[in-house]
Scaffold this motif. Sequence first.
Motif, PDB file in Angstrom:
ATOM      1  N   ILE A 236       9.039  -5.058  -7.653  1.00 46.73           N
ATOM      2  CA  ILE A 236       9.854  -4.725  -6.478  1.00 46.73           C
ATOM      3  C   ILE A 236       9.729  -3.241  -6.147  1.00 46.73           C
ATOM      4  CG2 ILE A 236      12.240  -4.539  -5.643  1.00 46.73           C
ATOM      5  CD1 ILE A 236      12.827  -7.130  -7.232  1.00 46.73           C
ATOM      6  N   GLU A 237       9.795  -2.430  -7.223  1.00 45.71           N
ATOM      7  CA  GLU A 237       9.701  -0.978  -7.007  1.00 45.71           C
ATOM      8  C   GLU A 237       8.323  -0.615  -6.447  1.00 45.71           C
ATOM      9  OE1 GLU A 237      10.100   3.168  -9.601  1.00 45.71           O
ATOM     10  OE2 GLU A 237      10.554   1.208 -10.526  1.00 45.71           O
ATOM     11  N   GLU A 238       7.276  -1.271  -6.949  1.00 43.22           N
ATOM     12  CA  GLU A 238       5.917  -0.989  -6.456  1.00 43.22           C
ATOM     13  C   GLU A 238       5.772  -1.360  -4.989  1.00 43.22           C
ATOM     14  OE1 GLU A 238       1.268  -2.317  -7.377  1.00 43.22           O
ATOM     15  OE2 GLU A 238       2.918  -3.003  -8.683  1.00 43.22           O
ATOM     16  N   LEU A 239       6.281  -2.515  -4.584  1.00 44.96           N
ATOM     17  CA  LEU A 239       6.198  -2.949  -3.189  1.00 44.96           C
ATOM     18  C   LEU A 239       7.022  -2.056  -2.279  1.00 44.96           C
ATOM     19  CD1 LEU A 239       6.311  -6.848  -3.503  1.00 44.96           C
ATOM     20  CD2 LEU A 239       4.334  -5.412  -2.984  1.00 44.96           C
ATOM     21  N   GLU A 240       8.224  -1.695  -2.762  1.00 43.14           N
ATOM     22  CA  GLU A 240       9.061  -0.802  -1.929  1.00 43.14           C
ATOM     23  C   GLU A 240       8.354   0.533  -1.691  1.00 43.14           C
ATOM     24  OE1 GLU A 240      13.548  -2.368  -3.132  1.00 43.14           O
ATOM     25  OE2 GLU A 240      12.708  -0.593  -4.092  1.00 43.14           O
ATOM     26  N   GLU A 241       7.729   1.042  -2.784  1.00 39.00           N
ATOM     27  CA  GLU A 241       6.990   2.317  -2.634  1.00 39.00           C
ATOM     28  C   GLU A 241       5.783   2.151  -1.706  1.00 39.00           C
ATOM     29  OE1 GLU A 241       4.690   5.610  -5.441  1.00 39.00           O
ATOM     30  OE2 GLU A 241       5.579   3.785  -6.328  1.00 39.00           O
ATOM     31  N   THR A 252      -4.561   0.339   1.428  1.00 40.70           N
ATOM     32  CA  THR A 252      -5.461   0.501   0.292  1.00 40.70           C
ATOM     33  C   THR A 252      -5.055  -0.499  -0.806  1.00 40.70           C
ATOM     34  OG1 THR A 252      -5.703   2.860   0.805  1.00 40.70           O
ATOM     35  CG2 THR A 252      -6.358   2.102  -1.417  1.00 40.70           C
ATOM     36  N   ASP A 253      -5.991  -1.366  -1.219  1.00 38.57           N
ATOM     37  CA  ASP A 253      -5.762  -2.403  -2.262  1.00 38.57           C
ATOM     38  C   ASP A 253      -4.563  -3.304  -1.950  1.00 38.57           C
ATOM     39  OD1 ASP A 253      -7.887  -1.428  -3.745  1.00 38.57           O
ATOM     40  OD2 ASP A 253      -6.608  -0.038  -4.874  1.00 38.57           O
ATOM     41  N   ILE A 254      -4.247  -3.500  -0.683  1.00 38.12           N
ATOM     42  CA  ILE A 254      -3.080  -4.302  -0.304  1.00 38.12           C
ATOM     43  C   ILE A 254      -3.222  -5.756  -0.732  1.00 38.12           C
ATOM     44  CG2 ILE A 254      -3.985  -4.762   2.012  1.00 38.12           C
ATOM     45  CD1 ILE A 254      -0.315  -4.319   0.938  1.00 38.12           C
ATOM     46  N   ARG A 255      -4.490  -6.285  -0.601  1.00 39.59           N
ATOM     47  CA  ARG A 255      -4.669  -7.696  -0.944  1.00 39.59           C
ATOM     48  C   ARG A 255      -4.445  -7.943  -2.444  1.00 39.59           C
ATOM     49  NH1 ARG A 255      -9.800 -10.102   2.530  1.00 39.59           N
ATOM     50  NH2 ARG A 255      -8.832  -9.853   4.599  1.00 39.59           N
ATOM     51  N   SER A 256      -5.012  -7.068  -3.291  1.00 40.96           N
ATOM     52  CA  SER A 256      -4.816  -7.273  -4.744  1.00 40.96           C
ATOM     53  C   SER A 256      -3.351  -7.122  -5.131  1.00 40.96           C
ATOM     54  CB  SER A 256      -5.674  -6.268  -5.524  1.00 40.96           C
ATOM     55  OG  SER A 256      -5.286  -4.927  -5.230  1.00 40.96           O
ATOM     56  N   THR A 257      -2.642  -6.213  -4.428  1.00 44.65           N
ATOM     57  CA  THR A 257      -1.207  -6.039  -4.722  1.00 44.65           C
ATOM     58  C   THR A 257      -0.433  -7.282  -4.351  1.00 44.65           C
ATOM     59  OG1 THR A 257      -1.371  -3.641  -4.361  1.00 44.65           O
ATOM     60  CG2 THR A 257       0.825  -4.637  -4.232  1.00 44.65           C
ATOM     61  N   LEU A 258      -0.718  -7.844  -3.153  1.00 46.01           N
ATOM     62  CA  LEU A 258       0.018  -9.048  -2.723  1.00 46.01           C
ATOM     63  C   LEU A 258      -0.337 -10.242  -3.592  1.00 46.01           C
ATOM     64  CD1 LEU A 258      -0.204  -8.652   1.187  1.00 46.01           C
ATOM     65  CD2 LEU A 258       1.776  -8.284  -0.310  1.00 46.01           C
ATOM     66  N   ILE A 259      -1.668 -10.345  -3.921  1.00 48.22           N
ATOM     67  CA  ILE A 259      -2.060 -11.473  -4.789  1.00 48.22           C
ATOM     68  C   ILE A 259      -1.339 -11.391  -6.127  1.00 48.22           C
ATOM     69  CG2 ILE A 259      -3.980 -12.466  -6.075  1.00 48.22           C
ATOM     70  CD1 ILE A 259      -5.782 -11.747  -3.660  1.00 48.22           C
TER      71      ILE A 259
END
Length: 481
Positions: A236-241, A252-259
Amino acid sequence: MATAASVTSLVDEVNCPICQGTLKEPVTIDCGHNFCRGCLTRYCEIPAPESEESLTCPLCKEPFRPGGFRPNWQLANVVENIEHLQLVSTLGPGDEDICSEHREKVYFFCEDDEAHLCVVCREAGEHGTHTVRFLEDAAGPYREQIHKCLMNLRKEREEIQEIQSRESKRIQVLLTQVATKRQQVISEFAHLSRFLEEQQGILLTQLERLDGDILKQQEELEFLVSREICRFSALIEELEEKNERPARELLTDIRSTLIRCETRKCRKPEAVSPELGQRIRDFPQQALPLQREMKKFLEKLCFELDYEPAHISLDPQTSHPKLLLSENHRRARFSYKWQNSPDNPQRFDRATCVLAHSGFTGGRHSWVVGVDLTHGGSCTLGVVSEEVRRKGELRLRPEEGVWAIRLAWGFISALGSFPTRLALEKQPRKVRVSLDYEVGWVTFANAITQEHIYTFTASFTRGVFPFFGLWGRGSSFSLDC
């Protein structure tokens, strides 16, 4: 007998205050003083002084009504008795047979008036038509009646004394029975108390284990939950940031983060495992042994309080020569070797049996027999009539005065008119034999498990004895206290 001095003292107490003589027809006036009727009547006829409006008591001067005389019959009886004592006190030794009225010797007895008479009394007209006899002649029939009464009274006294003796013995027996039952209650409840303490300890130990397992699962749950919360909090903290960054950095690297966030599987820990839940649900089953033991305890206690334990021993005078009895006559063992036993009318000569030393003619009794058939053979238990056949062949059936069962290796039979094989879960090592004489029941039960074996119904009119039989090398039995 009253002395002359005591009689004189009594005479002084019943003197008339007016004439100073013994009261004649005593009467009482309002103040309570007593006078002769004649003396008081004459006193009332004397004119009263002019200063006095009414008559006054000659003693206390209290006024009284001339017509208020009250006859004092009780005092008149006392006066009569005192006069009789006065007369008796004047008689010397040997004067008891002297007529008090005529001073003549008493020779006769009037049966109508039950009076002692002298010659003058007999000639008097008042006894002329009565039955008068000489003293000894009159006393004879009464002596016979007294003799008969004494015999009856002594006989009744002896009967009462016999009843007292018999009832005293019965009371002592009852007191002994009460003491025995008191000891049984104390012993059984002590046994139950120990068992309950053991069961309480077992159940509490199991509950403590369940407590520990529940707390352990609670700790594991808290650990897993804390770990999962930490992981989700980091994502949650990573997504909020990421969301707060400019578009270039966000992409940047949005797809790997969402996956990584979408494929994150949540572990949902269970608070209580199915196995632990089943153990909690099954816990009441752990109390079933306690329930069975309580039922057995109540049945045993009620039985022992209802039936009187019979402290019996074997009678060597009745024992077959092939039976070896212990010195205390509480054990018996079969032997093919004949013992050197003198023949007598009480001894069994064909059936290898033995009776108890004493029998029963009433009541409810029970005794326990330990049976050992480890090496084979058979054992017969029950009761027999005191008239059971001792010589020759003995048929073990109720028609011959025998109510018994036979235990052999692997089976039990009730010896009725036709032997009946019984189906039991387990061969009993100890058998309780119970006799209800009045109802006519002979009941057999496993003394350890309380399982019922068999009950005979009979009608007892004579004494019955505990009965035991053995056959086969190594077979034996013992009487339990």
